[in-house]
Design a protein around this motif. Structure first.
Motif, short mmCIF file in Angstrom:
data_model
loop_
_atom_site.label_atom_id
_atom_site.label_comp_id
_atom_site.label_asym_id
_atom_site.label_seq_id
_atom_site.Cartn_x
_atom_site.Cartn_y
_atom_site.Cartn_z
N MET A 104 0.81 -1.21 0.00
CA MET A 104 0.00 0.00 0.00
C MET A 104 0.85 1.26 0.00
O MET A 104 0.33 2.37 0.17
CB MET A 104 -0.91 0.00 1.24
N ILE A 281 -9.82 -2.39 0.54
CA ILE A 281 -9.52 -1.15 -0.17
C ILE A 281 -10.44 -1.00 -1.39
O ILE A 281 -11.02 0.07 -1.62
CB ILE A 281 -8.04 -1.13 -0.61
N LEU A 284 -14.52 -1.32 -0.01
CA LEU A 284 -15.06 -0.37 0.97
C LEU A 284 -14.24 0.91 1.05
O LEU A 284 -14.76 2.01 0.87
CB LEU A 284 -15.13 -1.01 2.37
N SER A 286 -12.23 2.58 -0.72
CA SER A 286 -12.23 3.55 -1.82
C SER A 286 -13.53 4.33 -1.92
O SER A 286 -13.59 5.34 -2.63
CB SER A 286 -12.00 2.82 -3.15
N HIS A 287 -14.56 3.90 -1.21
CA HIS A 287 -15.87 4.48 -1.44
C HIS A 287 -16.42 5.27 -0.25
O HIS A 287 -17.54 5.77 -0.32
CB HIS A 287 -16.86 3.38 -1.83
N PRO A 289 -17.27 8.25 1.62
CA PRO A 289 -17.31 9.64 1.16
C PRO A 289 -16.43 10.53 2.04
O PRO A 289 -16.34 10.33 3.26
CB PRO A 289 -18.79 10.02 1.28
N ASN C 17 1.31 5.58 -3.25
CA ASN C 17 0.12 5.42 -2.41
C ASN C 17 -1.01 4.88 -3.28
O ASN C 17 -1.94 5.60 -3.66
CB ASN C 17 -0.24 6.76 -1.79
N LEU C 18 -0.91 3.59 -3.56
CA LEU C 18 -1.87 2.97 -4.46
C LEU C 18 -3.32 3.10 -3.99
O LEU C 18 -4.21 3.38 -4.81
CB LEU C 18 -1.52 1.48 -4.65
N PRO C 19 -3.58 2.88 -2.71
CA PRO C 19 -4.99 2.95 -2.31
C PRO C 19 -5.64 4.29 -2.67
O PRO C 19 -6.78 4.30 -3.16
CB PRO C 19 -4.93 2.74 -0.79
N GLU C 20 -4.90 5.40 -2.48
CA GLU C 20 -5.52 6.69 -2.80
C GLU C 20 -5.63 6.88 -4.31
O GLU C 20 -6.59 7.49 -4.82
CB GLU C 20 -4.74 7.84 -2.15
N ILE C 22 -6.04 4.49 -6.55
CA ILE C 22 -7.16 3.66 -6.99
C ILE C 22 -8.49 4.30 -6.61
O ILE C 22 -9.43 4.35 -7.42
CB ILE C 22 -7.03 2.25 -6.37
N ARG C 23 -8.51 4.81 -5.39
CA ARG C 23 -9.73 5.47 -4.91
C ARG C 23 -10.15 6.58 -5.86
O ARG C 23 -11.33 6.75 -6.18
CB ARG C 23 -9.46 6.03 -3.51
N ILE C 26 -11.70 4.68 -8.91
CA ILE C 26 -12.86 3.79 -8.84
C ILE C 26 -13.95 4.24 -7.88
O ILE C 26 -14.98 3.59 -7.78
CB ILE C 26 -12.45 2.34 -8.46
N GLN C 27 -13.72 5.33 -7.14
CA GLN C 27 -14.72 5.71 -6.12
C GLN C 27 -16.10 5.80 -6.75
O GLN C 27 -16.31 6.47 -7.76
CB GLN C 27 -14.35 7.05 -5.48
N ILE C 28 -17.04 5.13 -6.14
CA ILE C 28 -18.40 5.08 -6.66
C ILE C 28 -19.09 6.39 -6.33
O ILE C 28 -19.19 6.77 -5.16
CB ILE C 28 -19.15 3.88 -6.07
N LYS C 31 -24.44 7.38 -4.60
CA LYS C 31 -24.65 7.08 -3.19
C LYS C 31 -25.38 5.75 -3.02
O LYS C 31 -25.03 4.95 -2.15
CB LYS C 31 -25.48 8.21 -2.60
N ARG C 34 -22.99 2.75 -3.76
CA ARG C 34 -21.96 2.49 -2.75
C ARG C 34 -22.61 2.01 -1.44
O ARG C 34 -22.03 1.20 -0.72
CB ARG C 34 -21.05 3.71 -2.54
N ASN C 35 -23.80 2.53 -1.15
CA ASN C 35 -24.48 2.02 0.05
C ASN C 35 -24.85 0.55 -0.12
O ASN C 35 -24.71 -0.24 0.82
CB ASN C 35 -25.75 2.83 0.33
N LEU C 37 -23.34 -1.66 -2.01
CA LEU C 37 -22.12 -2.44 -1.90
C LEU C 37 -21.71 -2.59 -0.44
O LEU C 37 -21.34 -3.69 0.02
CB LEU C 37 -21.01 -1.74 -2.70
N ALA C 38 -21.77 -1.50 0.32
CA ALA C 38 -21.35 -1.55 1.72
C ALA C 38 -22.23 -2.49 2.53
O ALA C 38 -21.74 -3.30 3.33
CB ALA C 38 -21.37 -0.15 2.32
N ILE C 88 -20.08 4.46 5.39
CA ILE C 88 -20.61 4.47 4.03
C ILE C 88 -22.13 4.42 4.10
O ILE C 88 -22.80 5.42 3.83
CB ILE C 88 -20.05 3.29 3.19
#
Lengths: 303, 303, 303, 303
Positions: A104, A281, A284, A286-287, A289, C17-20, C22-23, C26-28, C31, C34-35, C37-38, C88
């Motif tokens: 990461m 990652i 969850l 990445s999403h 808000p 910083n891959l997670p950021e 990627i975020r 791909i950030q959905i 709302k 993403r809800n 999915l969560a 989320i």
């Protein structure tokens, strides 16, 4: 047990503040060295307590500890050992977690092997310390004698007198090699998932509560996934004590119950941590808000 | 169970705020005296609850309490008793911890013996209170009768009807003197290590959480190191109740299972606390980076 | 296990910083999506851990887990799974809670069915994952074989070799249909009552502590109301795993112990959550004094 | 399970904020009335959960619950029930605590009897609710049948088929009247001591943590003092369910195991709370140094 209010306006003799004096002399300036020391000490504490908890279950044949104490004890042993070093090295105490953090971008390429070596050194001596304590109490453990009785001089890793399971883990007899990989990938995957949930700043958990939640996570995983392989979930936790136990039990610790079993708690937790961590990652983390986008949304709404 | 919101705009009769009135009259101005009182009361509460927990395990032959309740009960008994006096004396409740704090320059040379004496007084009466409660229920305890049955009138410290283990600790029969020293040094060393981890301000644990974490530490240590000697880990917890039990069981409490066993839970925990505490200071506490140096590092990096 | 302090002024190679990164890709943005999915991921985690805890109790015939681990394990599984998605989707993980929130104007009419469907999808795959893990370990589980032995080829949902109880819940044999409704209404009602106590901002519980208190609530409810029906308390927790178990055990999962039992853990928890939640709102939540009115009262008094 | 993030910028239909609308209509303006309602509801929740925990221990003959679940379950039942009403009435839920608060000038002379009556009403219906739930499951409980079998039609309070212990408490057969008084004075005294430690603002415990610490206190007291009388420690917890059980078991509930036993859990806890509470005030609470005096001391020192 805190020092607050123990000093006041009296003039009686008191030793100088030795800890701060010593600190000013010996404080390690090298970040890498102090992190290595911290990981070694933290993993030592974890393994010393953890393997002693198993010894206290195993040696008195379950009359003192029961499985719930394994779950609670290991869980809170994580809490204590991570707390003790989290402000130095971050308190990984697990090569699989270090590899995940490297992936990461949170750990550099020099620190990664140093962390892993330090964790193994700590785990080795933690297991050794348990042996010293419980070997001293040999009448209950009968570690050497029992092994001799059991197998005529060839040390017993398993069976009714087997005691090697105090140090390294061994799968239940019904497990196939494939199913042990699966078990360890899943268990460590869930652990890594929980770790990233807890440390993700967007989840706003106060950092002082992190070690407690790490412990609770391990406790729960032990309640659901402990039976098949004894939940090593940590290459250093398993491999270093296994090397130590080699000096006691001989090479069978590397061949029981089958050749290369000992690789499973090295490979599978590492894979599992990567899978579980990136599962979090991608699905969850990445999403969640951001604060700002939430404010925007609600402003949009108010307009 | 809080008083908030129980007072308002009504005019009904209410007693005066007696606690504050009394406080203004009786508040002890001598820091030393109020600390001594606090240590005595806190250790009284710890031992009263703690020895009763053992009585509730022992007397109904394990049908009510099991070992997990010993671990959880003693752990949280520490939480409660330390909380009750931490803002007065600091809540040591353990001579070994007081000696450690003295060695660190946190306790003066007059307070040290006063604390230790107060802790012993509290522990003595805590054990006595348990005896009163469970002696009153003599049919279950059969403390005196059972001893008479067992040894023809010479009071029994141990054996099937032995009950002295409710008050002071006795090692398992398989333990050698040397191994008991080791066991107590290690157990108290881990406790002192945890205490310093928790109170070190550089570890940034909110002070209201300290007693809970002390309790969790003891719980974990009991899961890993409780079986061999019953984890006294505290000279006052063991010696003062032993003196009390002398009046019930006679001098055997000082000679069972061997002459001078009773010195082990005095000497070894004191050594252990010093070793464990300074182990933390030298290996971890001295190396936690200060906030300022961390900022410097990151400034250096940014340049 | 935190990343703090693992980066510093060194210049060694570190992954980006891959997670950021990627975020940011791909950030959905939706709302609703993403809800959904969560809720699916959170319920997956809850059911995967939860049904594994039951498997670890059931398959080794209670020699590993005992009921206290069911209570503690499920309780803290709620803590972990709710924590993982609470920022989320809010972390309902239970259609009955979603319906309650809809009734309170906290969830819109489109989100309600989406949440419920997502919870069922997550629960289905959570149960399936437990099956994969414990099916892999077939010698202990003997899931298929045991069923064949037991009923001559027709898969056994219950009885000495019954294993369907790992996935969906079945009432004790002494329960009548009416009493199961009552049991589930009461259990879920208490859960919903606790949820509203905890999230009511007038009760001033820090939001980071909510998941821990949800877990403690479920733990207590399991101690008091777990025996009769296995406390499903959650339509998705029961119905989706039951559909999964249909593919293993056949249609008996919908008819044992009586036709339409499977509807009870759908209907009764939904009714129960509404009853328990509104019981709180009407009897307690509506009457907590506001800060301002308390100040007024005390000003009135002072005048 | 929180509502955060479930609302946003979408425009889909949502029910109005009914809870706040209803609150604006039905909010009880009379402080006395809303406090009475809160104490009744809180004590109802405590007794409903608490007596069900005992039922789940007793009726399946200890195969589901064990004593550790009684300790943990009742402890956290206190946490939940106090949390639910602490911002309305303060959450006493125990006449002995209300009497202690009255003695400290924290409760007025009209509120005192109102609180006590409300606590009894709540406890009565809490026990009744447990009866309804577990009576519905009569095949396991066999409450009426078993009693008939046991004593030929005269309802059995105790003995192998006795079930009255689910509702009110009865001392162990070996207890003498005097020793029951002692036991209840001590147990409730420790509870009141802990309550005052926790709520004393000079001990600086965040108020959101109070209910958790009340629960831990009760858990510990149950581990040490639960066996002799079943730790009622609360007049409303014992007397109101006993009245309820009178309608099931007849007048023996007031005469078993001796006439006027039922007065012990009324009188002794009240005395105990006063003794334990004032023990804290006189020995500890009066001597905690104020922030200002601590500053003075350290200024004196610095000069």
């Amino acid at each position: 047990m805190s020092a607050s209010n123990t000093t006041g306006n009296n003039e009686w003799f008191k030793l100088p503040n030795l800890p701060e004096l010593i600190r000013s002399v010996i404080q390690i300036k090298s970040k890498l060295l102090r992190n290595a020391l911290a990981e070694a000490v933290g993993t030592f504490i974890l393994l010393f307590i953890g393997t002693s908890i198993i010894a206290q279950l195993h040696l008195p044949h379950g009359t003192i500890n029961t499985w719930v104490q394994i779950n609670v004890g290991w869980g809170f042993a994580i809490t204590i050992s991570v707390t003790s070093v989290s402000h130095i090295s971050g308190g990984h105490l697990n090569p699989a977690i270090s590899v995940l953090f490297f992936s990461m971008g949170m750990l550099d390429i020099i620190s990664l092997p140093i962390y892993i070596i330090a964790q193994h050194i700590g785990a080795f001596f933690g297991a050794a310390a348990t042996y010293v304590i419980y070997r001293a109490t040999k009448n209950i453990a009968k570690i050497v004698d029992a092994i001799n009785n059991y197998d005529g001089g060839i040390r017993a890793v398993s069976g009714p007198n087997g005691t090697a399971g105090i140090f390294a883990t061994y799968p239940q007899p019904y497990m196939s090699p494939l199913s042990t990989y699966l078990d360890q990938i899943v268990g460590t995957g869930l652990l890594a998932f929980c770790v990233l949930v807890i440390i993700d700043q967007r989840n706003k958990i106060p950092s002082a509560a992190h070690p407690l939640l790490f412990g609770i996570s391990l406790l729960v995983i032990g309640c659901g996934f402990g039976v098949n392989c004894g939940y090593p979930l940590n290459p250093a936790r398993d491999f270093a004590p296994r090397i130590f136990s080699y000096f006691i039990y001989g090479k069978e610790v590397f061949t029981h119950p089958w050749r290369y079993w000992f690789l499973v708690p090295i490979i599978a937790p590492t894979l599992g941590a990567l899978i579980g961590g990136w599962f979090y990652i991608l699905l969850l983390g990445s999403h969640i808000p951001d604060q700002e986008s939430l404010q925007e949304e609600s402003q949009t709404k108010e307009r």
